[in-house]
Write an enzyme that holds these catalytic residues in place. Structure first.
Site, PDB file in Angstrom:
ATOM      1  N   ASP A   1       9.246   8.460 -11.091  1.00 34.63           N
ATOM      2  CA  ASP A   1       8.524   8.088  -9.871  1.00 34.63           C
ATOM      3  C   ASP A   1       7.020   7.919 -10.160  1.00 34.63           C
ATOM      4  O   ASP A   1       6.401   6.922  -9.771  1.00 34.63           O
ATOM      5  CB  ASP A   1       8.767   9.176  -8.811  1.00 34.63           C
ATOM      6  CG  ASP A   1       8.008   8.939  -7.526  1.00 34.63           C
ATOM      7  OD1 ASP A   1       8.465   8.132  -6.703  1.00 34.63           O
ATOM      8  OD2 ASP A   1       6.943   9.568  -7.353  1.00 34.63           O
TER       9      ASP A   1
ATOM     10  N   LYS B   1       4.554   4.400 -10.175  1.00 36.07           N
ATOM     11  CA  LYS B   1       3.287   4.327  -9.435  1.00 36.07           C
ATOM     12  C   LYS B   1       2.121   4.056 -10.388  1.00 36.07           C
ATOM     13  O   LYS B   1       1.221   3.276 -10.082  1.00 36.07           O
ATOM     14  CB  LYS B   1       3.046   5.635  -8.668  1.00 36.07           C
ATOM     15  CG  LYS B   1       4.036   5.844  -7.511  1.00 36.07           C
ATOM     16  CD  LYS B   1       3.916   7.257  -6.958  1.00 36.07           C
ATOM     17  CE  LYS B   1       4.976   7.568  -5.916  1.00 36.07           C
ATOM     18  NZ  LYS B   1       5.088   9.001  -5.629  1.00 36.07           N
TER      19      LYS B   1
ATOM     20  N   GLU C   1       0.833  -1.222   0.000  1.00 44.04           N
ATOM     21  CA  GLU C   1       0.000   0.000   0.000  1.00 44.04           C
ATOM     22  C   GLU C   1       0.864   1.268   0.000  1.00 44.04           C
ATOM     23  O   GLU C   1       0.516   2.278  -0.617  1.00 44.04           O
ATOM     24  CB  GLU C   1      -0.901  -0.019   1.246  1.00 44.04           C
ATOM     25  CG  GLU C   1      -1.787   1.191   1.419  1.00 44.04           C
ATOM     26  CD  GLU C   1      -2.872   1.295   0.356  1.00 44.04           C
ATOM     27  OE1 GLU C   1      -3.787   0.480   0.362  1.00 44.04           O
ATOM     28  OE2 GLU C   1      -2.795   2.207  -0.496  1.00 44.04           O
TER      29      GLU C   1
HETATM   30  N1  HSE Z   1       9.488  11.626  -4.345  1.00 42.03           N
HETATM   31  C1  HSE Z   1       8.104  11.316  -4.288  1.00 42.03           C
HETATM   32  C2  HSE Z   1       7.287  12.587  -4.436  1.00 42.03           C
HETATM   33  C3  HSE Z   1       7.672  10.637  -3.031  1.00 42.03           C
HETATM   34  O1  HSE Z   1       7.841  13.675  -4.604  1.00 42.03           O
HETATM   35  O2  HSE Z   1       6.079  12.482  -4.392  1.00 42.03           O
HETATM   36  C4  HSE Z   1       8.039   9.200  -3.013  1.00 42.03           C
HETATM   37  O3  HSE Z   1       7.459   8.515  -4.082  1.00 42.03           O
END
Ligand code: HSE
Length: 424
Positions: free
Chosen positions: A201, A205, A129
């Site tokens: 990133d 996700k 999660e």
């Molecule tokens: N570096 C990410 C962000 C958080 O700035 O949302 C970790 O995934």
């Protein structure tokens, strides 16, 4: 009384937060859930961190073998990040029948199947999660609260650093590089900002979230990715004049031509709920065929919000009769059907020589490529040059890219096309 023994691998920001919640809420877990959760081991090489958190030396180890052979450990929390040694540690723990809870989006996006196969073979749980949108319970929402729907789309602001940068650019009229420098000095952005500002990133996700939304594994290679480095304050300003806010959106859709997953700067209507998500906050807007639209909002990063998601997985995993594995319905070759092209509206900014016939040339190129114009505005005119902004009707990405290349080749277009931004 149910007992859960936990080992935390890595006492960085999130590991430290997890330790704090598990120790400070021990009584609450006993009184409310009848579950006694104890941190049995922490694996950490930084002694200063152990001292800072006031952790008893007797539970500290630098050796994964010690953790996995400890019979008191039921759940191993991996918060080391990166691929190795995290992957080996996770697989070792699973092979010893331990349930693993991880926040590692890159690892899951790249090696989900491999890790899940090890988990299944050993009847061990694998929960994550915390890997997407930190403390916001988006994974459990997708997997446990929306079964009565076919999920049609998922749109999210799922990277806080870029949302912080875009918010500053928009609210204060600053350029990307100036905001980035300031954010780095204040510790809001990493010294190497690539993972955030270039969209990696968010792409990791989205690969995970769209796989869950559509029950089809969406490999990271299928996620189109474009970051925010080339965004200029001018585009944000012009977008506002059309009634749009600029966000780095992660978009997953299921349509007639298959699934599409893309991360790119996007203009959204100022009236859309995602437009009001500011600073480093995250939000995910999900559309199901029955529930219609829902939106989850909150902190996508930080020690305590992310640890909140980890603790939820620890308690959840101990309560299930059987471990939960994501049901994928990929075709017989293991592949999903992915849309090779996608369509949306586009914002195109270009600088042209300010003379007669130029607009006709631009219209001609767009028309030849089946790109239909919705609106054209001439923004500035200086030294014989003019800035033109074109808004298109819904059109295919391949068509608009071809048109933009041809526009860049016109002798009256100065340099290349300055900006091409998708509009939702
Ligand atoms: N570096 C990410 C962000 C958080 O700035 O949302 C970790 O995934």
């Amino acid at each position: 009384m149910k007992k859960i023994g936990v080992a935390i691998l890595g006492l960085g920001t999130v590991g430290g937060g997890t330790y704090k919640i598990l120790t400070s809420k021990k009584e609450k877990f006993i009184n409310t859930f009848g579950t006694d959760v104890t941190v049995e081991n922490v694996l950490e090489i930084n002694d200063a961190r152990i001292k800072q958190l006031n952790i008893d030396q007797s539970i500290v180890t630098k050796n994964i073998a010690e953790v996995v052979s400890n019979p008191a450990v039921d759940v191993v929390v991996e918060v080391i990040g990166g691929i190795e040694p995290a992957k080996t540690f996770i697989e070792t723990a699973l092979k010893h029948g331990k349930t693993v809870v991880s926040a590692n989006k890159e690892l899951i996006a790249k090696y989900w199947h491999e890790i899940e196969a090890v988990a299944k073979a050993n009847d061990a749980g694998f929960y994550f999660e915390a890997s997407c949108v930190g403390g916001v319970p988006v994974i459990r929402t997708l997997t446990e609260s929306m079964q009565g729907n076919d999920i049609l789309s998922i749109k999210g602001i799922i990277n806080g650093t870029t949302n912080y940068i875009l918010t500053k650019m928009s609210d204060e009229g600053l350029e990307f590089n100036d905001v980035l420098k300031d954010a780095q000095q204040k510790g809001y952005a990493e010294a190497d900002p690539t993972a955030d500002v270039d969209g990696f990133d968010a792409a990791y996700k989205l690969s995970i979230l769209s796989s869950l939304a559509f029950n089809v594994k969406v490999p990271i290679e299928k996620v189109y990715r474009e970051g925010i480095r080339n965004i200029s304050k001018k585009d944000i300003e012009y977008g506002k004049e059309f009634g749009y806010e600029l966000k780095l959106l992660a978009i997953g859709k299921r349509g007639e031509n298959g699934i599409e997953a893309r991360v790119h700067p996007t203009f959204i209507k100022q009236s859309h709920p995602l437009a009001s998500v500011k600073e480093s906050f995250n939000a995910v807007f999900i559309t199901g065929d029955n529930v219609d639209d829902i939106m989850l909002y909150g902190k996508g990063a930080g020690d305590m919000p992310t640890a909140s998601a980890i603790v939820s997985d620890i308690l959840y995993s101990s309560g299930v009769a059987e471990h939960y594995y994501v049901p994928f319905v990929n075709d017989k070759n293991g592949n999903g059907v992915f849309n090779k092209d996608f369509s949306c509206k586009y914002y195109i900014r270009l600088t042209v020589k300010d003379k007669s016939g130029v607009l006709a040339q631009i219209a001609g190129v767009l028309g030849d490529n089946n790109v239909s114009i919705y609106q054209v505005i001439q923004k500035e005119s200086l030294d014989g040059k003019a800035v033109i902004v074109v808004m298109t009707h819904t059109t295919f990405e391949t068509a608009v890219k071809k048109a933009v290349e041809q526009l860049g080749g016109l002798k009256d277009v100065v340099e290349k096309v300055n900006a091409l931004i998708r509009v939702e």
